[in-house]
Design an enzyme around this catalytic site. Structure first.
Site, PDB file in Angstrom:
ATOM      1  N   SER A   1       0.826  -1.215   0.000  1.00 27.20           N
ATOM      2  CA  SER A   1       0.000   0.000   0.000  1.00 27.20           C
ATOM      3  C   SER A   1       0.852   1.254   0.000  1.00 27.20           C
ATOM      4  O   SER A   1       2.005   1.249   0.424  1.00 27.20           O
ATOM      5  CB  SER A   1      -0.900  -0.012   1.229  1.00 27.20           C
ATOM      6  OG  SER A   1      -0.093  -0.016   2.386  1.00 27.20           O
ATOM      7  N   SER A   2       0.217   2.335  -0.418  1.00 27.65           N
ATOM      8  CA  SER A   2       0.906   3.615  -0.464  1.00 27.65           C
ATOM      9  C   SER A   2       1.274   4.072   0.956  1.00 27.65           C
ATOM     10  O   SER A   2       2.348   4.634   1.190  1.00 27.65           O
ATOM     11  CB  SER A   2      -0.038   4.618  -1.126  1.00 27.65           C
ATOM     12  OG  SER A   2       0.650   5.737  -1.512  1.00 27.65           O
TER      13      SER A   2
ATOM     14  N   GLY B   1       4.333   2.157   1.983  1.00 27.32           N
ATOM     15  CA  GLY B   1       5.476   2.585   1.156  1.00 27.32           C
ATOM     16  C   GLY B   1       6.015   3.934   1.614  1.00 27.32           C
ATOM     17  O   GLY B   1       7.227   4.144   1.694  1.00 27.32           O
TER      18      GLY B   1
ATOM     19  N   GLU C   1       6.683  -0.166  -4.846  1.00 22.75           N
ATOM     20  CA  GLU C   1       5.588  -0.410  -5.797  1.00 22.75           C
ATOM     21  C   GLU C   1       4.291  -0.323  -4.985  1.00 22.75           C
ATOM     22  O   GLU C   1       4.031  -1.196  -4.162  1.00 22.75           O
ATOM     23  CB  GLU C   1       5.721  -1.794  -6.444  1.00 22.75           C
ATOM     24  CG  GLU C   1       7.125  -2.180  -6.903  1.00 22.75           C
ATOM     25  CD  GLU C   1       7.749  -1.207  -7.882  1.00 22.75           C
ATOM     26  OE1 GLU C   1       7.000  -0.512  -8.594  1.00 22.75           O
ATOM     27  OE2 GLU C   1       8.988  -1.114  -7.923  1.00 22.75           O
TER      28      GLU C   1
ATOM     29  N   CYS D   1      -3.613  -4.244  -7.981  1.00 20.52           N
ATOM     30  CA  CYS D   1      -3.259  -2.823  -7.896  1.00 20.52           C
ATOM     31  C   CYS D   1      -3.671  -2.088  -9.169  1.00 20.52           C
ATOM     32  O   CYS D   1      -3.850  -0.882  -9.156  1.00 20.52           O
ATOM     33  CB  CYS D   1      -1.771  -2.674  -7.640  1.00 20.52           C
ATOM     34  SG  CYS D   1      -0.763  -3.371  -8.927  1.00 20.52           S
TER      35      CYS D   1
HETATM   36  P1  NAD Z   1       0.490  -3.622   2.833  1.00 20.46           P
HETATM   37  O1  NAD Z   1       1.137  -2.328   2.557  1.00 20.46           O
HETATM   38  O2  NAD Z   1      -0.465  -3.687   3.963  1.00 20.46           O
HETATM   39  O3  NAD Z   1       1.605  -4.732   3.163  1.00 20.46           O
HETATM   40  C1  NAD Z   1       2.644  -5.041   2.249  1.00 20.46           C
HETATM   41  C2  NAD Z   1       3.859  -5.525   3.030  1.00 20.46           C
HETATM   42  O4  NAD Z   1       4.412  -4.445   3.775  1.00 20.46           O
HETATM   43  C3  NAD Z   1       3.535  -6.608   4.052  1.00 20.46           C
HETATM   44  O5  NAD Z   1       4.599  -7.517   4.059  1.00 20.46           O
HETATM   45  C4  NAD Z   1       3.432  -5.840   5.363  1.00 20.46           C
HETATM   46  O6  NAD Z   1       3.740  -6.622   6.482  1.00 20.46           O
HETATM   47  C5  NAD Z   1       4.471  -4.763   5.168  1.00 20.46           C
HETATM   48  N1  NAD Z   1       4.184  -3.508   5.884  1.00 20.46           N
HETATM   49  C6  NAD Z   1       2.986  -2.980   6.180  1.00 20.46           C
HETATM   50  N2  NAD Z   1       3.149  -1.800   6.813  1.00 20.46           N
HETATM   51  C7  NAD Z   1       4.480  -1.575   6.894  1.00 20.46           C
HETATM   52  C8  NAD Z   1       5.286  -0.529   7.433  1.00 20.46           C
HETATM   53  N3  NAD Z   1       4.735   0.531   8.029  1.00 20.46           N
HETATM   54  N4  NAD Z   1       6.619  -0.633   7.333  1.00 20.46           N
HETATM   55  C9  NAD Z   1       7.188  -1.696   6.728  1.00 20.46           C
HETATM   56  N5  NAD Z   1       6.476  -2.726   6.205  1.00 20.46           N
HETATM   57  C10 NAD Z   1       5.136  -2.663   6.286  1.00 20.46           C
HETATM   58  O7  NAD Z   1      -0.159  -4.117   1.465  1.00 20.46           O
HETATM   59  P2  NAD Z   1      -1.145  -5.347   1.231  1.00 20.46           P
HETATM   60  O8  NAD Z   1      -2.428  -5.015   1.912  1.00 20.46           O
HETATM   61  O9  NAD Z   1      -0.462  -6.630   1.551  1.00 20.46           O
HETATM   62  O10 NAD Z   1      -1.329  -5.323  -0.359  1.00 20.46           O
HETATM   63  C11 NAD Z   1      -2.288  -4.554  -0.999  1.00 20.46           C
HETATM   64  C12 NAD Z   1      -1.686  -3.250  -1.466  1.00 20.46           C
HETATM   65  O11 NAD Z   1      -0.571  -3.501  -2.310  1.00 20.46           O
HETATM   66  C13 NAD Z   1      -2.634  -2.414  -2.294  1.00 20.46           C
HETATM   67  O12 NAD Z   1      -2.505  -1.076  -1.919  1.00 20.46           O
HETATM   68  C14 NAD Z   1      -2.154  -2.632  -3.716  1.00 20.46           C
HETATM   69  O13 NAD Z   1      -2.480  -1.617  -4.604  1.00 20.46           O
HETATM   70  C15 NAD Z   1      -0.682  -2.739  -3.499  1.00 20.46           C
HETATM   71  N6  NAD Z   1      -0.030  -3.434  -4.611  1.00 20.46           N
HETATM   72  C16 NAD Z   1       0.807  -2.719  -5.413  1.00 20.46           C
HETATM   73  C17 NAD Z   1       1.403  -3.350  -6.506  1.00 20.46           C
HETATM   74  C18 NAD Z   1       2.335  -2.627  -7.430  1.00 20.46           C
HETATM   75  O14 NAD Z   1       3.115  -3.289  -8.084  1.00 20.46           O
HETATM   76  N7  NAD Z   1       2.300  -1.311  -7.518  1.00 20.46           N
HETATM   77  C19 NAD Z   1       1.138  -4.691  -6.757  1.00 20.46           C
HETATM   78  C20 NAD Z   1       0.288  -5.372  -5.905  1.00 20.46           C
HETATM   79  C21 NAD Z   1      -0.285  -4.740  -4.820  1.00 20.46           C
HETATM   80  C1  SIN Z   2      -1.008  -6.427  -9.413  1.00 25.81           C
HETATM   81  O1  SIN Z   2       0.235  -6.404  -9.401  1.00 25.81           O
HETATM   82  O2  SIN Z   2      -1.699  -6.263  -8.361  1.00 25.81           O
HETATM   83  C2  SIN Z   2      -1.744  -6.637 -10.688  1.00 25.81           C
HETATM   84  C3  SIN Z   2      -0.894  -6.816 -11.862  1.00 25.81           C
HETATM   85  C4  SIN Z   2      -1.825  -6.910 -13.032  1.00 25.81           C
HETATM   86  O3  SIN Z   2      -2.523  -7.911 -13.178  1.00 25.81           O
HETATM   87  O4  SIN Z   2      -1.912  -5.931 -13.776  1.00 25.81           O
END
Ligand code: NAD
Ligand code: SIN
Length: 482
Positions: free
Chosen positions: A216-217, A220, A238, A272
């Site tokens: 997530s943003s 990140g 990402e 995403c």
């Molecule tokens: P998340 O941010 O909750 O967690 C991702 C990872 O980061 C996990 O391993 C988590 O334990 C860790 N994390 C969480 N908070 C943290 C912090 N404060 N410091 C360090 N590490 C931390 O994401 P999620 O819920 O697992 O995944 C969904 C999100 O990922 C959505 O926002 C989606 O859009 C995004 N996503 C982006 C891409 C891309 O390539 N841009 C691809 C897939 C998913």
């Molecule tokens: C994703 O990384 O969450 C999606 C990639 C895709 O299917 O476009």
């Protein structure tokens, strides 16, 4: 056993975690969080293994990666079932994830060759060197393919990796680690540490040479702040998006209907790249298309990953994720959105949402959040210029799409849209591994992954070489007073 360090499995001593997937049919994984000593051990082990790994010929590293692809191919059905059971994705979809992960190996090899060109010409040379030990933090939505999208290029470049998967998908990560060991990856080159956000933060504190993150943003940005003033640590972030899909003024309705459905609702909206906003140029044809969409969406099949015939989509990862989507829907409603066909929770499973569409054309306030689920926000606009302006009115900039056969609209969209991954007359989701993948704004830090992951996995070293010193010409020209 929970954490894998130097090829050995260790139990943790921290709080207990379990994974049983959205259907909660059985416990798929159980383990305790690591303590600080285990995390330090994982980092030490990776640092010491990295040197020998980087000293191998590139071909030797490639051989191990290809061996992993073969092992994954052999275990593809077990892996697909594991992903489906843990995430709730229908089996057809998990199978595509496993195939993408297998294909990733050869694509990464080709990408590295192209992006990290090595040469020695005359007195000039270029080589690429690994950073050292990289921490990879994975998301839950593609628990195999997305972490591997960082791990494979990082290993290929000669880095070692400490991998912390999503706390929501530990079973998939456990199986992935076992397959890497079966593939003959030298001990310590990849270590697995399971746990949640605190564990991730301990890894950030352990001075890695890079953090390769997909999530997530919010997370990140927290990682970015953590490393403020430390340019020596490479960050590839990402992150999420608030992606817009525009319907232009000329299109073939039946094809575009399915592009909209696929963009918004595949993986129950947990990609995403899923379209969150459908911005439609108001024409009679578009009104008819949206009427068809509103008829079709409630009939989409939603169900269990093993169901036959296979459902189009499954539940969200858990009940909490479903509740977050419903809260966001509520917020939109309070801001004046019209509930055309709202997301509803199934009585069968509290993580299972029906796909929803709300009209936000007359919203009375700002709503620029990523809704990570099957809720599409519809917006009517008078023309393509306004559509693109609305699409760009977001802090995010990951994916965007246009459905239009009109060349002028395609040109205008391509020139003005601010998103890293764009689709024209195609679904926004389903990005290609043969292209860079990343966003701008709050969606990424300009270090795209996929085909460009090679760029952040190594640093370039430029070399200029003179002749032997006995053959050197005087360096200071004659006539210059030193
Ligand atoms: P998340 O941010 O909750 O967690 C991702 C990872 O980061 C996990 O391993 C988590 O334990 C860790 N994390 C969480 N908070 C943290 C912090 N404060 N410091 C360090 N590490 C931390 O994401 P999620 O819920 O697992 O995944 C969904 C999100 O990922 C959505 O926002 C989606 O859009 C995004 N996503 C982006 C891409 C891309 O390539 N841009 C691809 C897939 C998913
Ligand atoms: C994703 O990384 O969450 C999606 C990639 C895709 O299917 O476009």
């Amino acid at each position: 056993m929970t954490h894998c360090i130097d090829g050995e499995w260790f139990v943790g001593t921290g709080s207990l975690r379990q994974s049983s997937g959205p259907w909660q049919s059985r416990t798929l994984w159980e383990g305790r969080e690591p303590d600080a000593e285990l995390i330090a051990m994982a980092m030490r082990s990776a640092r010491s293994a990295q040197q020998e790994w980087a000293a191998l010929e590139r071909e030797a590293r490639i051989e191990v990666l290809r061996s992993f692809a073969r092992v994954l191919e052999r275990e593809s059905e077990a892996m697909s079932q594991c992903i489906s059971e843990e995430t709730g994705k229908p089996l057809w979809e998990s199978r595509t994830e496993v195939s993408a992960a297998i294909a990733k190996i050869d694509i990464s090899i080709q990408a590295e060759q192209e992006r990290c060109r090595q040469f020695s010409e005359g007195n000039l040379g270029l080589t690429h060197r690994p950073h050292g030990t990289m921490v990879v933090l994975g998301p839950y939505n593609f628990p195999l393919h997305l972490p591997n999208g960082h791990i494979v290029p990082a290993l290929l470049a000669g880095n070692a990796v400490v991998f912390k998967p999503s706390e929501k998908t530990p079973a998939t990560a456990h199986l992935t680690m076992q397959l890497w060991l079966q593939a003959g990856l030298p001990k310590g080159v990849l270590n697995l540490i399971q746990g949640g956000r605190e564990t991730a933060q301990c890894l950030l504190d352990a001075s890695p040479d890079g953090v390769l993150f997909t999530g997530s943003s919010l997370a990140g940005k927290a990682i970015h702040r953590h490393f403020a003033g430390r340019p020596e640590c490479v960050l590839a972030l990402e992150m999420g998006g608030n992606n817009a899909l525009i319907v232009g003024s000329e299109f073939e309705p039946e094809v575009q209907l399915w592009h909209i459905i696929r963009s918004a609702f595949i993986s129950a909206g947990q990609r995403c790249t899923c379209a969150r906003r459908l911005i439609v140029v108001d024409t009679p044809e578009a009104r008819a298309l949206i009427a068809r969409l509103l008829e079709t969406v409630p009939k989409l099949s939603v169900g269990h990953w093993q169901q036959q015939p296979q459902p189009f989509m499954g539940p969200l990862i858990d009940q909490a994720a479903a509740q977050t989507v419903l809260t966001q829907q509520q917020k939109l409603h309070a801001l004046g959105a019209t509930m055309l066909t709202p997301c509803r929770v199934s009585s069968e499973n509290a993580a299972l949402l029906s796909p929803g569409i709300v009209d936000i054309t007359s919203l009375s306030g700002e709503f620029d959040e990523e809704v990570f689920g099957p809720l599409l926000q519809l917006q009517w606009v008078p023309n393509i210029e306004e559509a693109v302006a609305r699409a760009n009115a977001s802090d995010f900039g990951l994916a965007a799409g246009l459905l239009s056969d009109k060349e002028s609209e395609q040109r205008y969209f391509s020139q003005h849209i601010r998103a890293g991954v764009i689709a024209i007359n195609a679904a926004t989701a389903g990005a290609s591994s043969r292209l860079p993948f990343g966003g701008i704004g709050a969606s990424g830090n300009h270090r795209p992954s996929a085909y460009y992951a090679a760029d952040y996995s190594a640093w370039p070293q430029a070399r200029s070489q003179g002749p032997l010193s006995s053959e050197q010409q005087p360096i200071i020209p004659e006539g210059v007073k030193v």
